[in-house]
Scaffold this active site. Structure first.
Site, mmCIF file in Angstrom:
data_model
loop_
_atom_site.group_PDB
_atom_site.id
_atom_site.type_symbol
_atom_site.label_atom_id
_atom_site.label_comp_id
_atom_site.label_asym_id
_atom_site.label_seq_id
_atom_site.Cartn_x
_atom_site.Cartn_y
_atom_site.Cartn_z
ATOM 1 N N SER A 109 -5.596 17.209 86.047
ATOM 2 C CA SER A 109 -6.151 16.633 85.000
ATOM 3 C C SER A 109 -7.652 16.630 84.727
ATOM 4 O O SER A 109 -7.952 17.318 83.474
ATOM 5 C CB SER A 109 -5.938 15.106 84.760
ATOM 6 O OG SER A 109 -4.385 14.846 84.657
ATOM 7 N N THR A 116 -2.093 7.526 86.518
ATOM 8 C CA THR A 116 -0.997 8.510 87.166
ATOM 9 C C THR A 116 -0.585 7.629 88.319
ATOM 10 O O THR A 116 -1.090 6.280 88.649
ATOM 11 C CB THR A 116 -1.339 9.770 87.558
ATOM 12 O OG1 THR A 116 -0.108 10.326 87.943
ATOM 13 C CG2 THR A 116 -2.481 10.029 88.711
ATOM 14 N N LYS A 127 0.975 3.400 86.687
ATOM 15 C CA LYS A 127 1.423 3.580 85.305
ATOM 16 C C LYS A 127 2.046 2.253 84.938
ATOM 17 O O LYS A 127 1.748 1.850 83.773
ATOM 18 C CB LYS A 127 2.358 4.662 85.179
ATOM 19 C CG LYS A 127 1.543 5.873 85.117
ATOM 20 C CD LYS A 127 2.887 7.057 84.678
ATOM 21 C CE LYS A 127 2.000 8.458 84.872
ATOM 22 N NZ LYS A 127 3.141 9.290 84.381
ATOM 23 N N ASN A 136 -0.048 5.745 80.470
ATOM 24 C CA ASN A 136 -0.801 6.867 81.242
ATOM 25 C C ASN A 136 -2.043 7.054 80.511
ATOM 26 O O ASN A 136 -2.825 7.886 80.911
ATOM 27 C CB ASN A 136 -0.057 8.106 81.313
ATOM 28 C CG ASN A 136 0.074 8.962 79.816
ATOM 29 O OD1 ASN A 136 -0.050 8.080 79.073
ATOM 30 N ND2 ASN A 136 0.499 10.230 79.864
ATOM 31 N N ASN A 159 22.596 8.569 86.912
ATOM 32 C CA ASN A 159 21.598 8.211 88.074
ATOM 33 C C ASN A 159 22.638 7.874 89.288
ATOM 34 O O ASN A 159 23.699 7.499 89.333
ATOM 35 C CB ASN A 159 21.012 6.804 87.544
ATOM 36 C CG ASN A 159 19.808 6.650 88.684
ATOM 37 O OD1 ASN A 159 19.021 7.528 88.986
ATOM 38 N ND2 ASN A 159 19.498 5.417 89.143
ATOM 39 N N TYR A 205 6.275 19.998 89.083
ATOM 40 C CA TYR A 205 5.830 21.128 89.040
ATOM 41 C C TYR A 205 5.356 21.490 90.322
ATOM 42 O O TYR A 205 4.838 20.551 91.295
ATOM 43 C CB TYR A 205 4.706 21.181 87.857
ATOM 44 C CG TYR A 205 3.660 20.188 88.251
ATOM 45 C CD1 TYR A 205 3.773 18.906 87.507
ATOM 46 C CD2 TYR A 205 2.638 20.717 88.775
ATOM 47 C CE1 TYR A 205 2.888 18.022 87.708
ATOM 48 C CE2 TYR A 205 1.633 19.711 89.127
ATOM 49 C CZ TYR A 205 1.653 18.241 88.395
ATOM 50 O OH TYR A 205 0.481 17.574 88.569
HETATM 51 P P1 ATR Z 1 9.795 7.524 88.957
HETATM 52 O O1 ATR Z 1 8.973 6.328 88.444
HETATM 53 O O2 ATR Z 1 9.162 8.666 89.560
HETATM 54 O O3 ATR Z 1 10.805 7.720 88.060
HETATM 55 P P2 ATR Z 1 11.458 5.380 90.430
HETATM 56 O O4 ATR Z 1 11.130 4.458 89.415
HETATM 57 O O5 ATR Z 1 11.377 5.200 91.794
HETATM 58 O O6 ATR Z 1 10.356 6.834 90.312
HETATM 59 O O7 ATR Z 1 12.677 6.336 90.302
HETATM 60 C C1 ATR Z 1 13.125 7.184 91.052
HETATM 61 C C2 ATR Z 1 14.364 7.842 90.372
HETATM 62 O O8 ATR Z 1 14.853 9.108 91.389
HETATM 63 C C3 ATR Z 1 15.550 6.863 90.546
HETATM 64 O O9 ATR Z 1 16.414 7.329 89.501
HETATM 65 C C4 ATR Z 1 16.266 7.321 91.781
HETATM 66 O O10 ATR Z 1 17.572 7.106 92.024
HETATM 67 P P3 ATR Z 1 17.910 5.531 92.368
HETATM 68 O O11 ATR Z 1 17.935 4.642 91.335
HETATM 69 O O12 ATR Z 1 19.515 5.890 92.632
HETATM 70 O O13 ATR Z 1 17.026 4.962 93.677
HETATM 71 C C5 ATR Z 1 15.909 9.195 91.922
HETATM 72 N N1 ATR Z 1 16.001 9.439 92.959
HETATM 73 C C6 ATR Z 1 15.365 9.383 94.070
HETATM 74 N N2 ATR Z 1 15.686 10.209 94.984
HETATM 75 C C7 ATR Z 1 16.910 10.650 94.522
HETATM 76 C C8 ATR Z 1 17.926 11.552 95.330
HETATM 77 N N3 ATR Z 1 17.720 12.195 96.725
HETATM 78 N N4 ATR Z 1 19.048 11.948 94.737
HETATM 79 C C9 ATR Z 1 19.090 11.437 93.580
HETATM 80 N N5 ATR Z 1 18.340 10.764 92.757
HETATM 81 C C10 ATR Z 1 17.163 10.228 93.541
#
Ligand code: ATR
Length: 268
Positions: A17, A62, A66, A92, A155, A217
């Site tokens: 950033s 970040t 957030k 953000n 999901n 990214y």
């Molecule tokens: P963020 O703020 O980055 O979205 P988060 O709120 O912890 O972080 O959400 C992470 C997301 O990535 C969730 O949808 C999680 O799925 P679950 O709700 O089943 O935990 C998903 N995720 C993380 N690791 C994953 C994996 N190996 N396969 C599929 N989905 C995954």
């Protein structure tokens, strides 16, 4: 006098950033400074107070702050929260002026701009599969819908997808249910790429000429490799990063920077 801005996170040393905002400032002739500041994990609100008292005009927020940024409510302050931040329950971009704090979320509009302006996609009527039901997904749902897309949420933990879909009045589907379906755009909003984990999507998920977009990214995720194998066009989240920054810059300075040269520089 130079107006001061910063990005707050933990960790923060990797953040692009400062580089992006300094390029925007040079390009538009805006007299600003922009630095990266690491807040202690239990000291986000205190860090914001310190910056405000020091006369900073605003900051980006970040990981992992957030959600806390959305919940900020310093005593005696007037807090104004944008609809996108309300919907995402995360923010953000913060702007400080007198006893007023504006709380905004530019992630979703940044993604929409990257898709429409940089990748030349008309989102109206497009069928989008949004994979993931965490904060990253919540941040982009309303802006994508505003752009006219039909969104289905899926999901790993199905209940979360169904819950989110209900709240935003969209469709949801289990991974298994996807076998029958095809999408013009599949967006990976999960953190699966961080652990190099594959998401078990069916090979038939992409329409011909579909776009696979990973919000991550700086690395080729298993999702991107899978999409390439199926012949989909692939994009990572660098464009979204630059566009969400440009939206924040516009909020603060009233000037919209040209993101193309900045994206080109980052790609190099
Ligand atoms: P963020 O703020 O980055 O979205 P988060 O709120 O912890 O972080 O959400 C992470 C997301 O990535 C969730 O949808 C999680 O799925 P679950 O709700 O089943 O935990 C998903 N995720 C993380 N690791 C994953 C994996 N190996 N396969 C599929 N989905 C995954």
């Amino acid at each position: 006098m130079t107006d001061r801005y910063a990005v707050i996170g933990n960790p923060i040393s990797h953040s692009k950033s400062p580089l992006i905002h300094r390029m925007f400032a040079a390009q538009t002739g805006q007299d600003i400074s922009y630095e990266a500041i690491e807040a202690p994990l239990d000291g986000f609100a205190a860090t914001i107070e310190r910056l405000r008292n020091a006369g900073y005009k605003g900051c980006n927020v970040t990981v992992p702050f957030k959600q806390q940024a959305f919940q900020l409510l310093p005593e005696g302050m007037q807090v104004i929260c944008s609809e996108d931040a309300e919907n995402a329950m995360a923010a953000n971009t913060l702007s400080f002026s007198g006893n007023r704090i504006q709380i905004q979320n530019t992630d979703g509009s940044g993604l929409v701009r990257d898709l429409e302006e940089n990748l030349n996609i008309d989102l109206e009527g497009k069928n989008i599969l949004l994979v993931g039901a965490g904060g990253a997904s919540r941040g982009v749902l309303s802006p994508l819908r505003r752009a006219g897309a039909n969104i289905t949420i899926t999901n790993r933990t199905e209940d979360k997808a169904h819950f989110l879909a209900k709240r935003f009045r969209m469709a949801s589907c289990s991974y298994e249910g996807l076998l029958e379906k095809q999408f013009d755009i599949v967006i990976n909003a999960t953190s699966a790429g961080l652990t190099d984990s594959q998401i078990p999507l069916p090979e038939s998920i992409f329409t011909p000429n579909a776009l696979a977009y990973d919000m991550m990214y700086g690395r080729e995720t298993p999702f991107m490799a899978f999409a390439r194998d199926q012949g989909a066009q692939v994009a990572d989240g660098l464009g979204m990063l630059v566009e969400q920054a440009a939206e924040a810059f516009f909020i603060w300075r009233g000037v919209r920077p040209d993101t193309r040269p900045v994206l080109d520089a980052l790609h190099k």
